[in-house]
Design an enzyme around this catalytic site. Structure first.
Site, PDB file in Angstrom:
ATOM      1  N   ASP A   9       0.867  -1.168   0.000  1.00 40.75           N
ATOM      2  CA  ASP A   9       0.000   0.000   0.000  1.00 40.75           C
ATOM      3  C   ASP A   9       0.915   1.233   0.000  1.00 40.75           C
ATOM      4  O   ASP A   9       2.102   1.143   0.342  1.00 40.75           O
ATOM      5  CB  ASP A   9      -0.879  -0.033   1.253  1.00 40.75           C
ATOM      6  CG  ASP A   9      -1.678   1.238   1.441  1.00 40.75           C
ATOM      7  OD1 ASP A   9      -2.332   1.671   0.472  1.00 40.75           O
ATOM      8  OD2 ASP A   9      -1.642   1.800   2.551  1.00 40.75           O
ATOM      9  N   ASP A  11      -0.173   5.015   1.062  1.00 40.86           N
ATOM     10  CA  ASP A  11      -0.393   5.952   2.168  1.00 40.86           C
ATOM     11  C   ASP A  11      -0.436   5.230   3.507  1.00 40.86           C
ATOM     12  O   ASP A  11      -1.175   4.265   3.688  1.00 40.86           O
ATOM     13  CB  ASP A  11      -1.690   6.722   1.941  1.00 40.86           C
ATOM     14  CG  ASP A  11      -1.610   7.594   0.704  1.00 40.86           C
ATOM     15  OD1 ASP A  11      -0.970   8.651   0.766  1.00 40.86           O
ATOM     16  OD2 ASP A  11      -2.171   7.192  -0.339  1.00 40.86           O
ATOM     17  N   GLY A  44      -5.144   2.702  -3.196  1.00 41.86           N
ATOM     18  CA  GLY A  44      -6.423   3.305  -3.543  1.00 41.86           C
ATOM     19  C   GLY A  44      -6.271   4.501  -4.447  1.00 41.86           C
ATOM     20  O   GLY A  44      -7.242   4.995  -5.019  1.00 41.86           O
ATOM     21  N   ASP A 208      -2.031  -0.785   5.914  1.00 40.81           N
ATOM     22  CA  ASP A 208      -2.382  -0.156   7.194  1.00 40.81           C
ATOM     23  C   ASP A 208      -3.863   0.137   7.349  1.00 40.81           C
ATOM     24  O   ASP A 208      -4.312   0.450   8.453  1.00 40.81           O
ATOM     25  CB  ASP A 208      -1.607   1.162   7.365  1.00 40.81           C
ATOM     26  CG  ASP A 208      -2.150   2.256   6.463  1.00 40.81           C
ATOM     27  OD1 ASP A 208      -2.619   3.274   6.986  1.00 40.81           O
ATOM     28  OD2 ASP A 208      -2.117   2.083   5.228  1.00 40.81           O
TER      29      ASP A 208
END
Length: 258
Positions: A9, A11, A44, A208
């Site tokens: 991921d 961020d 995302g 996260d």
């Protein structure tokens, strides 16, 4: 060691809270690539918002918009756009309820609202980026892979129960991602793994947030950041240090990858 597929991921995971790649993170990515492992981002973010991180990290394999699209060697290998009819309904409902929305296309990100709320600016700038350009009817000229709807929890009744075609995943107190009902980072990671010959046990994933839950549960080794949600840690195999404390390097070292 078998060749691994390693997915990060962005961020709260690959970058720190100042939107920076730590030097040890960049060095670890380079070492893994030189060792022949397949290093991906699974985010995302849309392409325009992810590009600066991908370029700095030297990563050419990436899953964008929470799994709606995937690229390997900068070439598209998977696509799962939003249902057009349901999307038009979502746009109409959002207009009626004064909900700002952002369209994520394949290579473009556009804001629908000329007069946007302060909450929209706060949520979108949490990426360390400026607000996207405005294009009211982007969805009528291009496929949309994800919508970012800018609303607090109390307005979710506008969507809940009305869109069986979509999943809604909250990533910010002011924002949710609108995904295909069957879409997730995990499903797309599985597709990429099958296309490029990786077994499930050879997949390692770091994350996260809520949108990483299925991915970490699916991976052969799911690694949660210390700054991650407790629900995510519960489905993970290992909890590493935070994104500000070298958590990527620490997690990779724990499993003998650096």
């Amino acid at each position: 060691m078998n060749r691994k597929l390693i997915a990060f991921d962005i961020d709260g995971t690959l970058i720190n809270d100042n939107h920076e790649l730590l030097p040890e993170t960049k060095e670890a990515i380079k070492k893994m690539q030189e060792a022949g492992h397949m290093v991906m981002c699974a985010t995302g973010r849309s392409y325009p918002i992810a590009k600066s991180v991908l370029d700095e990290a030297g990563i050419k394999h990436y899953i964008l918009s929470n799994g709606a699209v995937a690229f390997v060697d900068d070439k598209q290998v998977y696509s799962n756009p939003l249902n057009e009819e349901a999307l038009e309904k979502l746009v109409q409902v959002s207009d009626q309820r004064d909900i700002d929305i952002v369209f994520n296309g394949l290579m473009e990100t556009k804001l629908r609202n000329e007069e946007f709320q302060e909450e929209t600016k706060i949520a979108m700038e949490s990426f360390g980026q400026k607000l996207p350009e405005i294009e009211l009817d982007f969805h009528k000229r291009a496929a949309v892979y994800q919508v970012v709807a800018l609303l607090k929890e109390e307005k979710m009744d506008a969507y809940e129960g009305n869109f069986p075609e979509f999943r809604f995943v909250r990533w910010h107190e002011n924002g949710v991602d609108v995904l295909p009902e069957n879409g997730s980072k995990a499903e797309t990671l599985k597709e990429v793994a099958e296309q490029f010959g990786f077994k499930q046990e050879d997949i390692i994933a770091f994350g996260d947030g809520n949108n990483d839950m299925e991915m970490l549960a699916y991976a052969g080794v799911g690694i949660a950041m210390e700054n991650g949600r407790e629900e995510l840690k519960a489905v993970s195999d290992f909890v590493t240090l935070s994104n500000n404390e070298g958590g990527i390097y620490h997690g990779l070292k724990e499993f003998g990858l650096v």
